[in-house]
Structures are given as structure tokens and as C-alpha cells.
Design a protein around this motif. Structure first.
Motif, PDB file in Angstrom:
ATOM      1  N   TRP A  26      65.966  34.288 111.485  1.00  0.00           N
ATOM      2  CA  TRP A  26      65.626  35.432 110.621  1.00  0.00           C
ATOM      3  C   TRP A  26      65.828  36.729 111.394  1.00  0.00           C
ATOM      4  CZ3 TRP A  26      62.474  35.608 105.852  1.00  0.00           C
ATOM      5  CH2 TRP A  26      62.515  34.398 105.168  1.00  0.00           C
ATOM      6  N   PRO A  27      66.598  37.708 110.843  1.00  0.00           N
ATOM      7  CA  PRO A  27      66.867  38.979 111.561  1.00  0.00           C
ATOM      8  C   PRO A  27      65.749  39.993 111.356  1.00  0.00           C
ATOM      9  CG  PRO A  27      68.102  38.946 109.521  1.00  0.00           C
ATOM     10  CD  PRO A  27      67.382  37.615 109.592  1.00  0.00           C
ATOM     11  N   VAL A  28      64.495  39.594 111.601  1.00  0.00           N
ATOM     12  CA  VAL A  28      63.374  40.501 111.371  1.00  0.00           C
ATOM     13  C   VAL A  28      63.421  41.672 112.344  1.00  0.00           C
ATOM     14  CG1 VAL A  28      60.867  40.693 111.381  1.00  0.00           C
ATOM     15  CG2 VAL A  28      61.961  38.621 110.481  1.00  0.00           C
ATOM     16  N   GLU A  29      63.559  41.375 113.624  1.00  0.00           N
ATOM     17  CA  GLU A  29      63.575  42.442 114.612  1.00  0.00           C
ATOM     18  C   GLU A  29      64.805  43.311 114.476  1.00  0.00           C
ATOM     19  OE1 GLU A  29      63.043  40.891 118.454  1.00  0.00           O
ATOM     20  OE2 GLU A  29      60.988  40.242 118.118  1.00  0.00           O
ATOM     21  N   GLY A  30      65.904  42.734 114.030  1.00  0.00           N
ATOM     22  CA  GLY A  30      67.115  43.532 113.821  1.00  0.00           C
ATOM     23  C   GLY A  30      66.916  44.592 112.762  1.00  0.00           C
ATOM     24  N   ARG A  31      66.265  44.189 111.646  1.00  0.00           N
ATOM     25  CA  ARG A  31      66.024  45.159 110.584  1.00  0.00           C
ATOM     26  C   ARG A  31      65.086  46.261 111.075  1.00  0.00           C
ATOM     27  NH1 ARG A  31      65.876  40.592 107.047  1.00  0.00           N
ATOM     28  NH2 ARG A  31      63.597  40.638 107.070  1.00  0.00           N
ATOM     29  N   ARG A  32      64.059  45.920 111.819  1.00  0.00           N
ATOM     30  CA  ARG A  32      63.142  46.925 112.335  1.00  0.00           C
ATOM     31  C   ARG A  32      63.843  47.852 113.318  1.00  0.00           C
ATOM     32  NH1 ARG A  32      57.320  43.974 113.501  1.00  0.00           N
ATOM     33  NH2 ARG A  32      56.868  43.412 111.331  1.00  0.00           N
ATOM     34  N   ARG A  33      64.706  47.283 114.143  1.00  0.00           N
ATOM     35  CA  ARG A  33      65.400  48.107 115.115  1.00  0.00           C
ATOM     36  C   ARG A  33      66.284  49.134 114.425  1.00  0.00           C
ATOM     37  NH1 ARG A  33      68.081  44.384 117.394  1.00  0.00           N
ATOM     38  NH2 ARG A  33      66.400  43.739 118.818  1.00  0.00           N
ATOM     39  N   TRP A  34      66.985  48.733 113.376  1.00  0.00           N
ATOM     40  CA  TRP A  34      67.849  49.671 112.663  1.00  0.00           C
ATOM     41  C   TRP A  34      67.031  50.781 111.995  1.00  0.00           C
ATOM     42  CZ3 TRP A  34      72.591  50.744 113.401  1.00  0.00           C
ATOM     43  CH2 TRP A  34      73.482  49.774 113.853  1.00  0.00           C
TER      44      TRP A  34
END
Length: 354
Positions: A26-34
Motif C-alpha cells: 500500500w503506497p500510504v507513505e508515498g501519498r503523504r510524502r507527495w
């Protein structure tokens, strides 16, 4: 579907939820980083635009030129030239006062102030005559008598500084006189009427929102020029701070002593005096000390709008480029604030110990 649920279900043995989701793809941290990157880009762009709009970029360039000039390289700097002119003309501070005797009303040479003396000086003046229909200018020397008071200007600054301290003191007393009732009415622990509490806190917010200079203009309109307008302006503005601070401390105080007295039949006033006030008194004294010191600094500026104090003297000397006199005023303000802080700090510590 069940396999996916099992894959993302948190496993205490494997770590926290984010670690489990990352391992499941799951790209949870990716979405938060963006989202953080986008917010940072917008914030930086806004700050850059504001930096340019306020002229801070030009000031930064002048600062760099000033540093290069002080290091011996680069062109002459406006900042360095202005600072040098101020320090050259502003030091040493001026403590004496000289006045032409012909401008002193009812001057009696036999009754001059202590430690003063009279001096006779010659100063060049321009004489304009008309000769054969033509205007002729000649420089002539005129004799004038001057009263020299070695400490005259220092005494004047001290008197104006005393008036400024009086304005700040009375402004603080008025703030306490108005702020304490506002704090009691704005405390949710004492007043159980939400509408009254909200209205009282709105009054405190309004007092804080109006700057001292604006309220001083209003009080000057009502009561005329003088220290009274400055006292009322400081009291009105500071009451908003004390009302909020006092009310917040009452609401945040320990419930134990207050509940014990209330359950024993003591009224609200008794609960406040014997359970709440001992807890909040040290903070109250700290707030009042801060407000008093703040009002001293604010009172030095209120003279600009005619509300008394030393502000008029400072601005007048500054605008006339009499930097030596301005330095004396600034040093007097600094010494007064330091002395006041020392005295109030000592008094507060002694009062808390007792």
C-alpha cells in the motif's frame, strides 16, 4: 478479498500499521510524502513572493554590500554610511542644555539654575542691505548670551521618563482593575452561562485587537492631549491580555481543592479566594510584571500621538537629526526598563515566598 484483508491486518509482532501496509504494497507513505511536497512548494512560493513584495530582497542586497564594504571590498554602502553618521553624531550622549537668554521668558541673570553659567558667544549671521538698488549680503558676527546647564537635558529626560513610568504604572493598574472582573466572567469554571463566557472573552479579544496607538488617538479625541489618554489606552489594551490569561489559569487550576471547599458548603467567592487564587497567584504576578514592562515600552511611543511621555522628545530629536540627544533618550529608556525588571522581579519573588 479475505486474503487482502489478512494481508493488511496489523500484526503486533511485525511492527506498526504503516510498516504492515508498506509490506503489503500500500503506497500510504508515498501519498503523504507527495502532499507534504505540494504544501512545501506552495509555502516556499508564497514566502518568495512576499519576500520580494516587502522589499526584503533589496534590503538583503544592501546588507551584503554593507558586509563587503566593512571587509574592505566593494563599493560604498548606504547602510554603513548611515550607521556611521548615527554613531559619529550620536556619541557621546548629550546631557547638557544650552538656551539663548533672549528666548527665555522673564530671564533674570541673577537667578539662574544651580550649576549653570552664562556664556557670551559670537555666531555668524547674514546681513542683507540694499545698496544703489541692489541686494548686498554680508556675513557679520553677532554676540549672544547663552545659558549653559551642564545637566539640563539629562534632568529633562529624567522628568519625561518619570512621566512615562507613571503612565505605564497607571495603565497596568487600570488593566488589572478591568481584567480581573473580565477573567471571573470569562472563566467556565466560575460562570456556568456559556453565552456570558463567550461574550466576555469576545470583549477581551476586542481589547487586544485594538493597538495602543489607535486607542490613544480615540482617547486623545475624548480627553484631549496629555498623559490621561495614554493611561486609558494602555489600560484598555492590556485588560484584554490579563482577562484572557487570568481566566485560562482559573480554568486550568487543579480541581481538588476547589471541589473540596465547594462540597463543604463554601461559596464561589470563598472557593476562588482560598482554593483557586493561591494556585494562580504566581502566574498572575508574572503576567502583571510582563504587562508593566510591556507598557513602559509602549508608553515611550504613545507620545507620538500626543498621549504624553518621552515619545515626543525622542521623535523630535530624531527627526531633527540630533542623534546625541536621541541617544540619551534611548539609554534612559533602556536603563529604566532594566531597573524596573530588576525591582519587579525581586518584589515578585519575595511576595511568592511569603
Amino acid at each position: 478479498m479475505s486474503s487482502t484483508s489478512e494481508a493488511i491486518e496489523p500484526d503486533p509482532a511485525r511492527g506498526n500499521d504503516l510498516q504492515t501496509m508498506r509490506s503489503a504494497g500500500w503506497p500510504v507513505e508515498g501519498r503523504r510524502r507527495w502532499s507534504y511536497v505540494v504544501v512545501a512548494i506552495v509555502l516556499v512560493a508564497t514566502l518568495c513572493f512576499s519576500f520580494q513584495r516587502l522589499g526584503l530582497s533589496a534590503a538583503s542586497r544592501e546588507g551584503i554590500v554593507a558586509i563587503q564594504s566593512m571587509l574592505g571590498g566593494g563599493d560604498a554602502s548606504q547602510v554603513v554610511n548611515a550607521a556611521s553618521r548615527f554613531f559619529d553624531q550620536g556619541w557621546p550622549p548629550v546631557i547638557s542644555r544650552e538656551r539663548e537668554t533672549n528666548r527665555i521668558e522673564d530671564f533674570d541673570p541673577n537667578r539662574i539654575p544651580w550649576f549653570s553659567h552664562l556664556e557670551t558667544r559670537e555666531k555668524p549671521t547674514v546681513s542683507i542691505d540694499i545698496v544703489d538698488g541692489e541686494v548686498v549680503q554680508r556675513e557679520v558676527m553677532e554676540t549672544e548670551q547663552v545659558l549653559v546647564e551642564p545637566l539640563g537635558y539629562l534632568f529633562r529626560v529624567a522628568w519625561l521618563m518619570l512621566e512615562t513610568l507613571e503612565i505605564a504604572l497607571w495603565g497596568t493598574l487600570f488593566a488589572v482593575f478591568w481584567g480581573l472582573p473580565l477573567s471571573l466572567l470569562g472563566s467556565r469554571r466560575i460562570v456556568h452561562a456559556p453565552l456570558l463566557v463567550t461574550a466576555t472573552r469576545a470583549v477581551c479579544s476586542m481589547c487586544r485587537a485594538v493597538p495602543e496607538l489607535i486607542s490613544a488617538l480615540f482617547f486623545v479625541l475624548l480627553f484631549g492631549f496629555g498623559p490621561a489618554a495614554g493611561v486609558l489606552a494602555l489600560g484598555f489594551h492590556s485588560a484584554g491580555f490579563l482577562g484572557k490569561f487570568f481566566a485560562d489559569d482559573i480554568d486550568n487550576a487543579d480541581d481538588g481543592p476547589a471541589n473540596a471547599l465547594a462540597n463543604s458548603g463554601v461559596g464561589k467567592l470563598g472557593v476562588f479566594l482560598h482554593a483557586l487564587l493561591p494556585q494562580v497567584l504566581p502566574q498572575y504576578l508574572a503576567y502583571m510584571q510582563y504587562i508593566l514592562e510591556r507598557n513602559v515600552r509602549a508608553a515611550t511611543v504613545l507620545g507620538i500621538v500626543g498621549a504624553g511621555g518621552i515619545g515626543v522628545e525622542l521623535m523630535g530629536k530624531w527627526h531633527n537629526f540630533q542623534y546625541g540627544h536621541a541617544t540619551t533618550v534611548l539609554l534612559a529608556i533602556f536603563a529604566s526598563v532594566v531597573l524596573l525588571e530588576t525591582v519587579t522581579q525581586t518584589f515578585r519573588k519575595k511576595l511568592i515566598r511569603e
